[in-house]
Structure formats: C-alpha cells, structure tokens
Design a protein around this motif. Structure first.
Motif, PDB file in Angstrom:
ATOM      1  N   THR A 146      34.724  31.883  27.788  1.00  0.00           N
ATOM      2  CA  THR A 146      35.730  31.605  28.829  1.00  0.00           C
ATOM      3  C   THR A 146      36.986  30.950  28.266  1.00  0.00           C
ATOM      4  N   THR A 171      27.656  33.116  32.097  1.00  0.00           N
ATOM      5  CA  THR A 171      28.216  32.554  33.332  1.00  0.00           C
ATOM      6  C   THR A 171      29.523  33.201  33.778  1.00  0.00           C
ATOM      7  N   SER A 172      30.416  33.547  32.854  1.00  0.00           N
ATOM      8  CA  SER A 172      31.638  34.214  33.333  1.00  0.00           C
ATOM      9  C   SER A 172      31.583  35.709  33.069  1.00  0.00           C
TER      10      SER A 172
HETATM   11  C1  LIG Z   1      30.910  30.286  28.923  1.00  0.00           C
HETATM   12  C2  LIG Z   1      30.615  29.024  29.657  1.00  0.00           C
HETATM   13  N1  LIG Z   1      29.455  28.387  29.430  1.00  0.00           N
HETATM   14  C3  LIG Z   1      29.152  27.257  30.075  1.00  0.00           C
HETATM   15  C4  LIG Z   1      29.987  26.698  30.985  1.00  0.00           C
HETATM   16  C5  LIG Z   1      29.599  25.420  31.677  1.00  0.00           C
HETATM   17  O1  LIG Z   1      29.331  25.744  32.980  1.00  0.00           O
HETATM   18  P1  LIG Z   1      28.865  24.668  34.057  1.00  0.00           P
HETATM   19  O2  LIG Z   1      29.991  23.674  34.163  1.00  0.00           O
HETATM   20  O3  LIG Z   1      28.697  25.499  35.285  1.00  0.00           O
HETATM   21  O4  LIG Z   1      27.625  24.047  33.576  1.00  0.00           O
HETATM   22  C6  LIG Z   1      31.206  27.307  31.272  1.00  0.00           C
HETATM   23  C7  LIG Z   1      32.149  26.705  32.238  1.00  0.00           C
HETATM   24  O5  LIG Z   1      33.324  26.985  32.275  1.00  0.00           O
HETATM   25  C8  LIG Z   1      31.522  28.504  30.595  1.00  0.00           C
HETATM   26  O6  LIG Z   1      32.656  29.131  30.847  1.00  0.00           O
END
Ligand SMILES: Cc1ncc(COP(=O)(O)O)c(C=O)c1O
Length: 380
Positions: A146, A171-172
């Motif tokens: 991200t 997540t993204s």
């Molecule tokens: C690739 C990635 N991993 C992990 C996270 C952390 O996510 P969270 O704050 O939902 O735990 C993010 C948050 O932007 C992310 O973009």
C-alpha cells in the motif's frame, strides 16, 4: 492568498485515503441494521449476523469451500500476526519486502519471533525477483504494497507443489484483484480497505495446508489468548462460524455487512474490480497528461490498482505537506500525501468505494495545488 483560479468542480466525495478508505457510495450510519447492538454476540442474533457477514465475504471473494474464513481481533495486523505467531518456524522462512508493511512483517519475523529468515527486499517502486523465491520455505508477502503502490503481478510465481506455506497480507488486494485461492495458504485483510468498512477487526483465511500446520505444529512460544486458533490439538472451528475468540464490535460487523451488500448489489467481485479498474485508469490518464506527475511503480505490470503512488517533480516532504494541505483546506482531496516512510509523493486510493467521476475531477485540482505550492514555497 490564492493566486491561481480555483477549478470549477470539486470531487463530490473527496475521500482518497488509503485506509480507512472511502465509505461505499450511498453509505450513511443510519442505514445500518442495529438489532444486534446491545445484545450478547453469543446470542442467536449476534451469531447469525456474524455468520451472515462471513457468508457474504465468502460469496464476494468467491472463496472456495477448501478455505475457512473467520473474523478476528486487531484488524489486518492482528490477523497476520496471529498467523505468523501460530505457524512460523516449523520450517525455513522467506520474507519479501518492498515497502513499509512488508518491512513490518520482516521485523516481526526476525526481531520479534527471532527466526532466521531469508529476506528479499526491493526499493520503493520495485519488486524482488519473485522467480528466485525458494518454496521449500514458508513465504511471507504482501499482495499489494500500500505504501509504494507495487503489487505482485499475479500468482504464477507460487508453485502448486510448494512445500512451504504462502502467507499473504492481502488487505489492499482482496476485492480488487483475482486471487487464485489454491495458491494461498493464509490470507488476511481488514474491512477498512477496499470495502470501505471499519478497522478493528481482521479477517483470517486458512487453506487446508495451513489448518494441517496448525494441528501438527506447536510453536515454542507463549501465545496470548487472542492468538489461539487451536484447542486440544484441533482447529477451533467455531471461529470460522462466527464464534469469535473475544468480543467483537457488532457495529463494525453491521458496517461491513452493509458494504458487502452494496458490493453484492453492484455485481460482487467483478463489479468491485470494474470500479477499481476504472478509477486506476482515470488516474493514469491524469498522470499521462502531466509531465510533472509520474508513477512510483514505473512497470505497469506491478502497479497497484488500489493504492496508486505518484511522484511529483521536484517535490520534497515539505512540498507534499503543503500541497496536500491546500487540497484538504479546499475540501477537494483528503489524505493524499504519501505514506510517512515512502519517498515524498502522492498516494491516491482507487479502490471500489471511490467514484470514477471524483478521480476525474481531481486532475485540475492537482494542477492548481502544484502551481500554488510552487508559488508559495518560492516566496517563503
Ligand atoms: C499492506 C498492509 N498491511 C497491513 C496494514 C495494516 O492494516 P491494519 O491497520 O488494518 O492492521 C495495512 C494498512 O494500511 C496495509 O496497507
């Protein structure tokens, strides 16, 4: 004082943050179902809503029956760390990092878990040579980085007959790309990204080989209760049926259900992907038309369609701060400064909850902010 004329039209919803991301169009908190609030999450109503949320996620992700999906504490980080803490160090480990979050998982593995790992790194905008990954190892990677806007091209580099497990921080990426689930042993995400839901909860997806690992490997480290996925040597199946480890936010669950029902209404996974693709395309056009803007990920094949990271000619951290601050003050674009650890630049979320017309409306505002910032810093 403004020297340059303001563009006529503002993005109707100037929400371009890369997390928490824009709410789905038409969202309003008063549209959420509230019958489950103020009740025990273990009462029938709570369990039914948790199970419904799980079912909707499975349907929207097109997740096969081979894989379990459950709601866990701690947002994406909680879900991913739960997976690492419970399964890592049964065999060799390779961790891949090309931006801040991947680097965070390296820190977890090497410094916190104290595991000797092979670390494959690349600079912001690049990706390590995926064909060199040793799949005798467990492999930890981020599908969509991200903070640099660099993603894996596909899952071709993950062999069907791998001996290690694939651990994917997705997540993204989920809901934006096709993820071949047979290549993924562990995946995690949070509702706050492509769905425009809330943080706080993570989603943990386990393939059959991950379940086998959990049931056959006992890590030599203490596990806090919120990380415990196994009871008496067997996977705690209840977690994947809405019996959460501890108390969930039913408000966040209802919020996610609303987003998932919206997703279903626009055609599910394909509908979500189409919106993200159109947004990334519209932003790409804006970049192509301006010689002062560029993509941090020069290679189109590894460029994100969600967290698009841009370079700005001559910009340092102060320039970006002033630039993003001007747009925020005008209510034209919120939260578009690049991540704090990334090279100074812009990051514009193009996930499905953003409207393409709003991305299109951004172009003239970026021009305006560029001219204004240059002028104001020149006279400062
Ligand atoms: C690739 C990635 N991993 C992990 C996270 C952390 O996510 P969270 O704050 O939902 O735990 C993010 C948050 O932007 C992310 O973009």
């Amino acid at each position: 004082m403004t020297e340059y004329p303001l563009p006529d039209r503002k993005p109707a919803r100037p929400f371009f943050s890369s997390g928490p991301c824009a709410k789905p169009p038409g969202y309003s908190p008063d549209k959420l179902a509230t019958e489950s609030l103020g009740r025990s999450h273990r009462a029938k109503i709570g369990k039914t809503r948790l199970q419904y949320c799980i079912d909707l996620m499975r349907e929207m992700l097109q997740l096969p029956d081979t894989h379990r999906i459950g709601i866990v504490p701690g947002s994406d980080t909680g879900a991913f760390e739960m997976a690492m803490w419970t399964m890592i160090d049964a065999r060799g480990v390779t961790t891949l990092a090309w931006e801040s979050f991947g680097e965070g998982w390296v820190t977890d593995v090497v410094k916190q878990l104290g595991v000797e790992a092979t670390v494959m790194r690349a600079d912001y905008g690049q990706i390590p040579d995926l064909d060199k990954v040793d799949w005798d190892d467990d492999v930890i990677f981020t599908w969509n980085g991200t903070t640099s806007g660099v993603r894996v091209p596909d899952a071709e580099w993950i062999p069907a007959d791998r001996r290690g497990l694939s651990f994917c921080d997705a997540t993204s990426a989920v809901f934006a790309y096709d993820i071949p689930w047979d290549k993924i042993d562990v995946a995690t995400f949070s509702w706050q990204k492509v769905l425009g839901g809330e943080g706080g909860h993570g989603v943990l997806i386990l393939g059959p080989r991950a379940v086998e690992r959990l049931e056959t490997y006992t890590p030599a480290r203490p596990l806090p209760k919120v990380f415990r996925l196994v009871s008496k040597g067997k996977l705690s199946e209840g977690i994947f049926k809405g019996e959460t480890i501890n108390t969930p936010s039913m408000l966040a669950v209802e919020d996610a259900i609303w987003a998932l029902e919206w997703a279903k209404g626009i055609g599910g996974l394909k509908g979500l992907q189409a919106r993200s693709n159109a947004n990334a395309h519209a932003l790409d056009k804006i970049v192509a038309e301006r010689d002062w803007l560029g993509h941090l990920a020069v290679d189109h094949g590894i460029r994100s369609k969600t967290s698009v990271c841009l370079t700005v000619e001559g910009a340092d951290a102060d320039f970006i701060k002033a630039f993003a601050g001007l747009l925020e003050k005008q209510g034209a674009a919120y939260d578009i400064a690049g991540y704090r650890d990334a090279p100074p630049g812009l990051r514009i979320w193009c996930g499905a909850t953003v409207d393409t017309t709003d991305i299109e409306a951004l172009g003239p505002w970026l021009d305006w902010a560029f001219a204004e910032t240059k002028a104001s810093l020149a006279t400062a």
